[in-house]
Design a protein around this motif. Structure first.
Motif, mmCIF file in Angstrom:
data_model
loop_
_atom_site.group_PDB
_atom_site.id
_atom_site.type_symbol
_atom_site.label_atom_id
_atom_site.label_comp_id
_atom_site.label_asym_id
_atom_site.label_seq_id
_atom_site.Cartn_x
_atom_site.Cartn_y
_atom_site.Cartn_z
ATOM 1 N N LEU A 23 3.297 8.891 -17.161
ATOM 2 C CA LEU A 23 3.014 8.362 -18.489
ATOM 3 C C LEU A 23 2.599 6.911 -18.358
ATOM 4 O O LEU A 23 3.378 6.072 -17.908
ATOM 5 N N MET A 26 6.498 4.477 -28.375
ATOM 6 C CA MET A 26 5.151 5.035 -28.540
ATOM 7 C C MET A 26 5.136 6.015 -29.702
ATOM 8 O O MET A 26 6.133 6.675 -29.989
ATOM 9 N N THR A 27 3.990 6.103 -30.354
ATOM 10 C CA THR A 27 3.852 7.019 -31.484
ATOM 11 C C THR A 27 2.833 8.123 -31.215
ATOM 12 O O THR A 27 2.646 9.009 -32.043
ATOM 13 N N ARG A 28 2.175 8.057 -30.068
ATOM 14 C CA ARG A 28 1.139 9.044 -29.746
ATOM 15 C C ARG A 28 1.046 9.219 -28.239
ATOM 16 O O ARG A 28 1.057 8.247 -27.488
ATOM 17 N N LEU A 29 0.939 10.478 -27.815
ATOM 18 C CA LEU A 29 0.643 10.822 -26.429
ATOM 19 C C LEU A 29 -0.739 11.442 -26.393
ATOM 20 O O LEU A 29 -1.148 12.130 -27.336
ATOM 21 N N ASP A 58 -0.087 3.150 -22.396
ATOM 22 C CA ASP A 58 -0.779 3.404 -23.670
ATOM 23 C C ASP A 58 -0.533 4.814 -24.203
ATOM 24 O O ASP A 58 -1.186 5.240 -25.158
ATOM 25 N N GLY A 59 0.402 5.561 -23.578
ATOM 26 C CA GLY A 59 0.697 6.917 -24.032
ATOM 27 C C GLY A 59 -0.137 7.987 -23.358
ATOM 28 O O GLY A 59 -0.059 9.162 -23.719
ATOM 29 N N ALA A 108 8.436 8.235 -23.758
ATOM 30 C CA ALA A 108 7.493 7.649 -24.719
ATOM 31 C C ALA A 108 8.221 7.210 -25.986
ATOM 32 O O ALA A 108 7.989 6.118 -26.503
ATOM 33 N N ARG A 109 9.099 8.056 -26.471
ATOM 34 C CA ARG A 109 9.869 7.706 -27.677
ATOM 35 C C ARG A 109 10.743 6.477 -27.417
ATOM 36 O O ARG A 109 10.825 5.575 -28.257
ATOM 37 N N GLU A 168 7.840 12.876 -23.019
ATOM 38 C CA GLU A 168 7.987 12.607 -24.447
ATOM 39 C C GLU A 168 9.217 11.737 -24.725
ATOM 40 O O GLU A 168 9.159 10.802 -25.527
ATOM 41 N N GLU A 222 -3.816 15.617 -27.908
ATOM 42 C CA GLU A 222 -2.909 14.563 -28.312
ATOM 43 C C GLU A 222 -1.710 15.121 -29.054
ATOM 44 O O GLU A 222 -1.755 16.228 -29.589
#
Length: 155
Positions: free
Chosen positions: A74, A111-114, A77-78, A106-107, A103, A152
């Protein structure tokens, strides 16, 4: 199977997994010529080590002997750059477990987007993990046309 973070000694095994996955699993969805150029891409143990030492979150699935069987990463920037599973372990939920770890990381990072560019082979795994297909992306490696899928997931 358990997940752990990348270690410098993993790079050579990850290169093996990368090539085996493309040669054996990728051949289900791509021609022999496409598989040859994709597996011959400039992914080496040295390049993987360089990438995975840059601070990105990198997860490695290992067996009971701590031998790598799959991996994913990861970027800040996601972007989920790679998701590869050794063919001997494919279809057992290993890639899904890696995506769940991605995920979670990322959380935790806010982050709000992968997003990713999934191969035809990996597309169903990402879809099961809740990624939406955005578009089919044509690409070329060493003059050979192939494609992947921009996908995404909003967190």
């Amino acid at each position: 199977m358990k997940l752990r973070t990348y270690r410098a000694g993993d790079a050579a095994r990850l290169e093996e997994i990368f090539r085996a996955a493309i040669l054996q699993l990728g051949s289900r969805d791509y021609t022999a010529e496409q598989v040859a150029v994709w597996s011959g891409a400039r992914v080496t143990a040295e390049r993987l080590h360089e990438m995975y030492s840059d601070g990105r979150a990198t997860f490695v699935a290992v067996d009971e002997t701590d031998t790598a069987i799959a991996f994913s990463d990861l970027e800040a920037d996601g972007h989920v750059d790679m998701l590869y599973c050794h063919p001997d372990h494919a279809g057992r939920g290993v890639a899904s477990a890696l995506l769940a770890a991605i995920e979670s990381a990322a959380r935790q990072a806010g982050m709000t987007r992968l997003h990713t560019e999934a191969s035809e082979t990996a597309r169903p795994v990402f879809a099961r993990a809740g990624y939406a297909t955005v578009l089919r992306r044509p690409l070329e490696i060493d003059g050979v046309a192939l494609h992947n899928w921009k996908m995404e997931k909003l967190l």
